[in-house]
Design a protein around this motif. Structure first.
Motif, short mmCIF file in Angstrom:
data_model
loop_
_atom_site.label_atom_id
_atom_site.label_comp_id
_atom_site.label_asym_id
_atom_site.label_seq_id
_atom_site.Cartn_x
_atom_site.Cartn_y
_atom_site.Cartn_z
N ARG A 96 122.31 9.34 57.58
CA ARG A 96 122.60 10.75 57.90
C ARG A 96 122.35 11.70 56.73
NH1 ARG A 96 127.84 8.77 60.59
NH2 ARG A 96 126.98 7.86 62.47
N PRO A 97 122.87 11.41 55.52
CA PRO A 97 122.59 12.35 54.42
C PRO A 97 121.12 12.35 54.00
CG PRO A 97 123.94 10.50 53.65
CD PRO A 97 123.83 10.38 55.13
N LEU A 98 120.43 11.21 54.15
CA LEU A 98 119.00 11.17 53.83
C LEU A 98 118.21 12.08 54.76
CD1 LEU A 98 118.53 7.30 53.40
CD2 LEU A 98 118.65 9.01 51.58
N ILE A 99 118.53 12.01 56.05
CA ILE A 99 117.85 12.85 57.04
C ILE A 99 118.16 14.33 56.79
CG2 ILE A 99 117.74 13.44 59.50
CD1 ILE A 99 118.36 10.43 60.05
N ALA A 100 119.42 14.63 56.48
CA ALA A 100 119.81 16.01 56.23
C ALA A 100 119.08 16.58 55.00
CB ALA A 100 121.32 16.11 56.05
N ALA A 101 118.94 15.77 53.97
CA ALA A 101 118.28 16.24 52.74
C ALA A 101 116.77 16.36 52.91
CB ALA A 101 118.60 15.30 51.58
N ALA A 102 116.15 15.39 53.56
CA ALA A 102 114.68 15.36 53.67
C ALA A 102 114.15 16.25 54.80
CB ALA A 102 114.20 13.93 53.88
N ARG A 103 114.94 16.37 55.88
CA ARG A 103 114.52 17.10 57.08
C ARG A 103 113.12 16.67 57.53
NH1 ARG A 103 115.74 23.23 56.35
NH2 ARG A 103 114.95 23.11 58.46
N PRO A 104 112.96 15.36 57.80
CA PRO A 104 111.64 14.85 58.16
C PRO A 104 111.23 15.22 59.58
CG PRO A 104 113.27 13.13 58.47
CD PRO A 104 114.00 14.32 57.86
N GLY A 105 109.94 15.20 59.81
CA GLY A 105 109.43 15.31 61.17
C GLY A 105 109.28 13.94 61.80
N LEU A 106 109.26 12.89 60.95
CA LEU A 106 109.13 11.52 61.40
C LEU A 106 110.12 10.66 60.62
CD1 LEU A 106 107.65 9.32 63.03
CD2 LEU A 106 105.92 9.25 61.20
N PHE A 107 111.00 9.97 61.35
CA PHE A 107 111.99 9.08 60.75
C PHE A 107 111.71 7.67 61.23
CE2 PHE A 107 116.47 7.31 60.87
CZ PHE A 107 116.52 7.03 59.52
N ILE A 108 111.45 6.76 60.27
CA ILE A 108 111.06 5.39 60.59
C ILE A 108 112.12 4.41 60.09
CG2 ILE A 108 109.36 3.58 60.11
CD1 ILE A 108 107.29 5.85 59.82
N THR A 109 112.47 3.47 60.97
CA THR A 109 113.41 2.41 60.61
C THR A 109 112.90 1.08 61.14
OG1 THR A 109 114.74 2.61 62.62
CG2 THR A 109 115.37 4.00 60.75
N GLY A 110 113.56 0.03 60.72
CA GLY A 110 113.34 -1.31 61.24
C GLY A 110 114.70 -1.88 61.62
N HIS A 111 114.94 -3.12 61.26
CA HIS A 111 116.23 -3.81 61.33
C HIS A 111 116.66 -4.27 62.71
CE1 HIS A 111 120.05 -5.21 59.83
NE2 HIS A 111 120.71 -4.39 60.62
N SER A 112 116.54 -3.47 63.74
CA SER A 112 117.10 -3.81 65.05
C SER A 112 116.26 -4.82 65.82
CB SER A 112 117.27 -2.56 65.91
OG SER A 112 116.01 -2.08 66.34
N HIS A 113 114.99 -5.00 65.43
CA HIS A 113 114.02 -5.84 66.14
C HIS A 113 113.70 -5.27 67.52
CE1 HIS A 113 114.30 -9.75 63.62
NE2 HIS A 113 114.76 -8.73 62.92
N ILE A 114 114.09 -4.03 67.79
CA ILE A 114 113.85 -3.38 69.08
C ILE A 114 112.86 -2.24 68.88
CG2 ILE A 114 114.88 -2.08 70.98
CD1 ILE A 114 117.54 -3.54 70.26
N LEU A 115 111.72 -2.31 69.56
CA LEU A 115 110.74 -1.24 69.47
C LEU A 115 111.33 0.01 70.13
CD1 LEU A 115 106.98 -1.46 69.97
CD2 LEU A 115 108.24 0.34 71.09
N ARG A 116 111.31 1.11 69.38
CA ARG A 116 111.82 2.39 69.91
C ARG A 116 110.92 3.52 69.48
NH1 ARG A 116 118.31 1.90 69.37
NH2 ARG A 116 118.44 0.64 71.20
N VAL A 117 110.67 4.42 70.40
CA VAL A 117 109.99 5.68 70.13
C VAL A 117 110.87 6.73 70.79
CG1 VAL A 117 107.92 7.06 70.52
CG2 VAL A 117 107.72 4.58 70.11
N MET A 118 111.56 7.53 69.98
CA MET A 118 112.55 8.46 70.53
C MET A 118 112.48 9.80 69.81
SD MET A 118 115.95 6.04 70.76
CE MET A 118 116.90 7.29 71.61
#
Length: 167
Positions: A96-118
């Motif tokens: 949350r604080p990373l997103i608030a500071a960077a204000r990205p247009g694209l946020f990429i994660t892994g970890h869940s092993h679930i493909l998501r495009v949201m």
């Protein structure tokens, strides 16, 4: 336009199918849980430009070369990538604080092993999780994403199925 190949959660496993789908990419990005430094080296050899972040299973060999967070701009699009980040409406407390500071247009994660495009309309960003390209985990199908970035937008997004987890 810059063509991107995005994968995550390889857990030490790369095969020819992965290399085939990443072959024509201008950049390859890995959203963590490489498994070992050999995977980092092999992916770097496939593309003129490589970006990655370490994941929770990665040891000191990977952490020595890959940061926890990538925050950069490409083709007018601000990108934030970290391994454990959650997804819209359920972001990890550390993200949350990373997103608030960077204000990205694209946020990429892994970890869940679930493909998501949201899309996250509230924050004005697109969230991508390429799922898992490796054989370790609970996912049924190994996946990655391919897309372009042009004029600040994600274009030509493709989900690629690499086969069953065990094959």
């Amino acid at each position: 336009m810059t063509r991107i190949g995005l994968l995550s959660d390889t857990h030490g496993y790369l095969d020819e199918r992965i290399a085939h789908h990443l072959r024509d990419c201008d950049e390859i990005w890995h959203a963590g849980d490489f498994g070992d430094a050999r995977v980092v080296n092999e992916l770097q050899a496939l593309s003129p430009r490589f970006r990655g972040v370490y994941g929770n299973i990665d040891g000191s060999d990977v952490r020595a070369t890959q940061p926890l967070v990538q925050d950069f701009e490409i083709e007018g699009l601000r990108v934030l990538m970290t391994h454990i980040g959650g997804y819209p409406g359920h972001y990890a407390p550390t993200a949350r604080p990373l997103i608030a500071a960077a204000r990205p247009g694209l946020f990429i994660t892994g970890h869940s092993h679930i493909l998501r495009v949201m899309p996250d309309k509230k924050l004005g960003l697109l969230h991508l999780n390429p799922g898992a390209a490796g054989r370790h985990g609970f996912h049924q199908v190994r996946t990655l994403l391919r897309f372009g970035i042009e004029a600040g937008k994600v274009v030509d997004l493709q989900a690629v199925e690499l086969g069953k987890r065990g094959s």
